[in-house]
Design an enzyme around this catalytic site. Structure first.
Site, PDB file in Angstrom:
ATOM      1  N   ASP A  18      12.411  -2.735  -4.620  1.00 53.22           N
ATOM      2  CA  ASP A  18      11.544  -1.583  -4.378  1.00 53.22           C
ATOM      3  C   ASP A  18      10.944  -1.735  -2.985  1.00 53.22           C
ATOM      4  OD1 ASP A  18       9.943   0.757  -4.849  1.00 53.22           O
ATOM      5  OD2 ASP A  18       8.266  -0.531  -5.400  1.00 53.22           O
ATOM      6  N   SER A  19      10.346  -0.653  -2.500  1.00 49.91           N
ATOM      7  CA  SER A  19       9.645  -0.708  -1.227  1.00 49.91           C
ATOM      8  C   SER A  19       8.475  -1.683  -1.266  1.00 49.91           C
ATOM      9  CB  SER A  19       9.119   0.687  -0.860  1.00 49.91           C
ATOM     10  OG  SER A  19       8.210   1.140  -1.840  1.00 49.91           O
ATOM     11  N   CYS A  81      12.970   2.443  -6.986  1.00 47.98           N
ATOM     12  CA  CYS A  81      12.166   3.210  -6.037  1.00 47.98           C
ATOM     13  C   CYS A  81      12.763   4.610  -5.960  1.00 47.98           C
ATOM     14  CB  CYS A  81      12.201   2.544  -4.664  1.00 47.98           C
ATOM     15  SG  CYS A  81      11.410   3.465  -3.329  1.00 47.98           S
ATOM     16  N   GLU A 159      -0.449  -1.726  -3.582  1.00 48.49           N
ATOM     17  CA  GLU A 159       0.018  -2.902  -2.844  1.00 48.49           C
ATOM     18  C   GLU A 159      -1.110  -3.902  -2.604  1.00 48.49           C
ATOM     19  OE1 GLU A 159       3.156  -3.829  -1.494  1.00 48.49           O
ATOM     20  OE2 GLU A 159       3.913  -2.294  -2.867  1.00 48.49           O
ATOM     21  N   CYS A 191       6.735   8.030  -8.751  1.00 49.04           N
ATOM     22  CA  CYS A 191       6.818   6.831  -7.913  1.00 49.04           C
ATOM     23  C   CYS A 191       6.610   5.645  -8.828  1.00 49.04           C
ATOM     24  CB  CYS A 191       5.746   6.872  -6.829  1.00 49.04           C
ATOM     25  SG  CYS A 191       5.570   5.335  -5.870  1.00 49.04           S
ATOM     26  N   HIS A 193       5.280   2.892  -8.337  1.00 52.15           N
ATOM     27  CA  HIS A 193       3.955   2.279  -8.217  1.00 52.15           C
ATOM     28  C   HIS A 193       2.950   2.895  -9.202  1.00 52.15           C
ATOM     29  CE1 HIS A 193       5.463   0.741  -4.354  1.00 52.15           C
ATOM     30  NE2 HIS A 193       4.391  -0.015  -4.262  1.00 52.15           N
TER      31      HIS A 193
END
Length: 273
Positions: A18-19, A81, A159, A191, A193
């Protein structure tokens, strides 16, 4: 295509990237669905978020991450992602002769779930502007109204491990309020996240709003793809698979945030920049 016996394939890992740390939400579903499968997770946190990056940049990073995971022995890849899937999965499937599973916002199940006829989608700008998302709307959004919201800054909160703070709540309220005002009774977490903010999202949206993400569906798809390729690690009953974590974020930050999101202390190795 790779092929081996189920017992021999247990220690051959599945690679997930993932990013950043968001794909850990998908990894958790994969671990639950495939408890005996070894997994490698790569968090490209140094370059997060992908939502504001060019397609060329995202394709390049996706190739580099895929090459890294395959160099570690990955027999299959999960692009955990939405933005990277939309930008790069076609190129990855052209390059690599292994199973590759990607993400897509859950517009189809949301369209089936809504009672008001209005679906809200929370996602990055990269996902919302993608051809993949446009195709989803064309296929499944005709019978409902889909309201979209680009959530600038949310990925960065996650993050940093800021899952419950005042700043994160304020951002979520800003993004969710217009969707609710438009009549949305179903919210899509577009997303990977965002599932880590689900408690806050549910609190803000209220009990009558359905929240949908696609992590479990991706895990089921991966299991089917591994079965079809005779790569499923189910030959050694009772022996759990190993999960390895890699990140190119600052070592201390990577250790604390990934351990927080995974729910227990884990070792995080240094992913090449």
């Amino acid at each position: 295509m790779l092929a081996t016996s189920p017992s021999a394939s247990q220690d051959i890992p599945v690679g997930v990237f993932d990013s950043g740390v968001g794909g850990l939400s998908v990894l958790a579903h994969i671990r639950q669905a495939l408890p005996q499968q070894s997994l490698i997770y790569a968090a490209d946190s140094l370059h997060a978020p992908y939502g504001s990056k060019s397609q060329a940049f995202i394709v390049d990073r996706s190739i580099q991450l895929s090459d890294f995971l395959i160099s570690r022995g990955a027999k299959a890849l999960v692009v955990a992602c939405n933005t990277a899937t939309a930008a790069a999965i076609g190129e990855l499937r052209r390059r690599y002769a292994i199973p590759i599973v990607g993400m897509e916002p859950a517009v189809k199940p949301a369209a089936a779930a809504t009672r008001s006829g209005v679906v809200g989608v929370l996602a990055t700008s990269g996902t919302l502007l993608s051809a993949q998302f446009a195709a989803l709307l064309e296929s499944y959004g005709r019978q409902v109204r889909v309201e979209t919201q680009a959530c600038i800054g949310l990925v960065e909160c996650i993050e940093r491990g800021e899952l419950q703070g005042a700043a994160t709540r304020k951002l979520l309220q800003k993004y969710i309020a217009p969707l609710l005002e438009a009549g949305a009774d179903t919210l899509v977490l577009g997303c990977t996240h965002y599932p880590f903010l689900r408690p806050l999202i549910e609190d803000i949206a209220g009990p009558d709003v359905v929240i949908i993400d696609t992590g479990a569906a991706v895990a089921r798809q991966l299991k089917h793809r591994l079965q079809d390729a005779n790569l499923l690690a189910d030959g050694l009953a009772g022996r759990p698979g190993v999960t390895a974590f890699w990140s190119n974020a600052d070592a201390g930050s990577a250790q604390s945030v990934i351990s927080l999101l995974w729910g227990k202390s884990v070792e995080v190795l240094r992913l090449p920049d």
